[in-house]
Design a protein around this motif. Structure first.
Motif, PDB file in Angstrom:
ATOM      1  N   VAL A   1       0.822  -1.210   0.000  1.00 47.92           N
ATOM      2  CA  VAL A   1       0.000   0.000   0.000  1.00 47.92           C
ATOM      3  C   VAL A   1       0.859   1.265   0.000  1.00 47.92           C
ATOM      4  O   VAL A   1       0.597   2.217  -0.748  1.00 47.92           O
ATOM      5  N   MET A   2       1.903   1.273   0.822  1.00 50.15           N
ATOM      6  CA  MET A   2       2.693   2.488   1.014  1.00 50.15           C
ATOM      7  C   MET A   2       3.331   3.043  -0.258  1.00 50.15           C
ATOM      8  O   MET A   2       3.343   4.269  -0.457  1.00 50.15           O
ATOM      9  N   PRO A   3       3.904   2.222  -1.145  1.00 53.40           N
ATOM     10  CA  PRO A   3       4.543   2.813  -2.333  1.00 53.40           C
ATOM     11  C   PRO A   3       3.597   3.684  -3.149  1.00 53.40           C
ATOM     12  O   PRO A   3       3.992   4.761  -3.618  1.00 53.40           O
ATOM     13  N   VAL A   4       2.357   3.236  -3.312  1.00 48.81           N
ATOM     14  CA  VAL A   4       1.396   4.022  -4.087  1.00 48.81           C
ATOM     15  C   VAL A   4       1.007   5.286  -3.341  1.00 48.81           C
ATOM     16  O   VAL A   4       0.944   6.382  -3.912  1.00 48.81           O
ATOM     17  N   VAL A   5       0.772   5.160  -2.023  1.00 55.62           N
ATOM     18  CA  VAL A   5       0.387   6.325  -1.217  1.00 55.62           C
ATOM     19  C   VAL A   5       1.485   7.378  -1.237  1.00 55.62           C
ATOM     20  O   VAL A   5       1.233   8.571  -1.454  1.00 55.62           O
ATOM     21  N   LEU A   6       2.730   6.966  -1.019  1.00 54.98           N
ATOM     22  CA  LEU A   6       3.833   7.921  -0.993  1.00 54.98           C
ATOM     23  C   LEU A   6       4.050   8.543  -2.365  1.00 54.98           C
ATOM     24  O   LEU A   6       4.389   9.731  -2.473  1.00 54.98           O
ATOM     25  N   GLY A   7       3.855   7.765  -3.419  1.00 54.28           N
ATOM     26  CA  GLY A   7       3.972   8.323  -4.757  1.00 54.28           C
ATOM     27  C   GLY A   7       2.914   9.376  -5.027  1.00 54.28           C
ATOM     28  O   GLY A   7       3.201  10.430  -5.599  1.00 54.28           O
ATOM     29  N   ASN A   8       1.682   9.108  -4.594  1.00 55.54           N
ATOM     30  CA  ASN A   8       0.606  10.089  -4.765  1.00 55.54           C
ATOM     31  C   ASN A   8       0.877  11.352  -3.973  1.00 55.54           C
ATOM     32  O   ASN A   8       0.642  12.472  -4.453  1.00 55.54           O
ATOM     33  N   LEU A   9       1.392  11.194  -2.741  1.00 56.61           N
ATOM     34  CA  LEU A   9       1.699  12.368  -1.921  1.00 56.61           C
ATOM     35  C   LEU A   9       2.831  13.188  -2.530  1.00 56.61           C
ATOM     36  O   LEU A   9       2.801  14.417  -2.503  1.00 56.61           O
ATOM     37  N   GLN A  10       3.852  12.505  -3.051  1.00 55.70           N
ATOM     38  CA  GLN A  10       4.969  13.218  -3.651  1.00 55.70           C
ATOM     39  C   GLN A  10       4.505  14.078  -4.825  1.00 55.70           C
ATOM     40  O   GLN A  10       5.009  15.179  -5.048  1.00 55.70           O
ATOM     41  N   ALA A  11       3.520  13.568  -5.552  1.00 59.40           N
ATOM     42  CA  ALA A  11       3.010  14.312  -6.701  1.00 59.40           C
ATOM     43  C   ALA A  11       2.102  15.470  -6.294  1.00 59.40           C
ATOM     44  O   ALA A  11       2.151  16.544  -6.890  1.00 59.40           O
TER      45      ALA A  11
END
Length: 307
Positions: free
Chosen positions: A105-115
């Motif tokens: 779950v975290m990789p997608v969440v962190l990627g969305n936040l970074q964007a």
């Protein structure tokens, strides 16, 4: 001695006028005069010689000027650094979660936040479930994420959403395994598992305990079963054809990398509450609110949950 007093003192020293100094520091003349009298009382000496026409520094006042200027400069410098630190803290977050949550779950969440929120910094610690409460209570992490958490002493529990259980089955069963009925539908019932070999987590795991409550009604709770400590291992063994497994729905992110099929368990659906744990008395920061909103939104994105 307050910064307000020092500012008032320096304004009078520069302008040599109580009236003009009061205007500059946005005080009444009476209020400014009171600040100066308090300073003189604290120091035990006069700072100004006053006449009806002028205000001039005494010798003590002249010696105080460079000290007051240095004190205000230092105060302005540290106030600015503390303000930046406060902003940095408000936009930083350390989160603990189990390895499967961190990897799926975290990789997608962190990627969305970074964007969308590049100013927010999130550090993630993947830890065993047994370590989570101690990390939160010690302050080593700001919050922890997981299912079926209990709110222990000193802990605050926030329910994020409820997740169903899912059945993870091989896309291809090995012929030597008896080729049990394939579970290829989007939704399967518990009765569909009646003759399917199952693998899972150890009996002491709280997720497995909830699953076993349903299996007990089918007469399968105490059967000999291959178990693994980590959900990733369970998914890999399902892919290899060792059996199917009932698991929490957030495994879907990890399952996309394996040759497995995921179906929502029904008749009945068994909800798993997903929580955020934090320490009582702590403030919920901007970063925490933003992160939790992104994390919850990602869990809701799984197609199997949209029913």
């Amino acid at each position: 001695m307050s910064t307000r007093q020092l500012q008032a003192f320096l304004a009078v020293a520069r302008l040599q006028s109580v009236t003009r100094a009061a205007e500059q520091v946005h005080l009444s003349q009476a209020g400014l005069s009171l600040l100066l009298r308090e300073m003189e009382t604290q120091l035990g000496l006069r700072l100004f010689d006053r006449t009806t026409r002028s205000v001039t520094l005494t010798e003590g006042g002249r010696q105080l000027v460079p000290v007051a200027e240095r004190m205000l400069r230092e105060w302005s410098d540290i106030a600015g650094r503390l303000d930046k630190l406060s902003v940095d803290v408000a936009r930083s977050l350390t989160v603990a979660a189990t390895p499967l949550v961190c990897s799926s779950v975290m990789p997608v969440v962190l990627g969305n936040l970074q964007a969308s929120q590049p100013g927010i910094r999130v550090q993630v610690r993947d830890v065993d479930r047994s370590q989570i409460e101690a990390l939160v209570l010690s302050g080593e992490v700001d919050m922890a994420l997981g299912i079926q958490f209990k709110a222990g002493s000193g802990m605050r529990r926030q329910r994020l959403l409820s997740l169903p259980l899912v059945c993870v089955s091989p896309r291809e069963w090995p012929v030597a395994g008896g080729a049990p009925r394939r579970l290829q539908r989007s939704r399967v019932s518990w009765s569909d598992l009646a003759e399917v070999p199952l693998i899972g987590l150890p009996v002491g795991n709280p997720i497995q305990q909830l699953i076993d409550l349903r299996l007990r009604e089918m007469g399968r709770a105490n059967e000999a079963r291959t178990t693994f400590n980590h959900l990733h291992s369970v998914v890999a063994m399902v892919e290899a054809g060792y059996g199917a497994a009932v698991m929490p729905a957030f495994v879907q992110g990890a399952c996309s990398r394996y040759a497995v099929h995921v179906s929502v368990m029904t008749d009945p659906e068994v909800p798993l509450d997903f929580y955020a744990l934090s320490r009582k008395g702590t403030h919920t920061t901007e970063a925490a609110r933003t992160f939790l909103a992104a994390f919850t939104a990602q869990l809701r994105e799984y197609p199997q949950l949209q029913h």
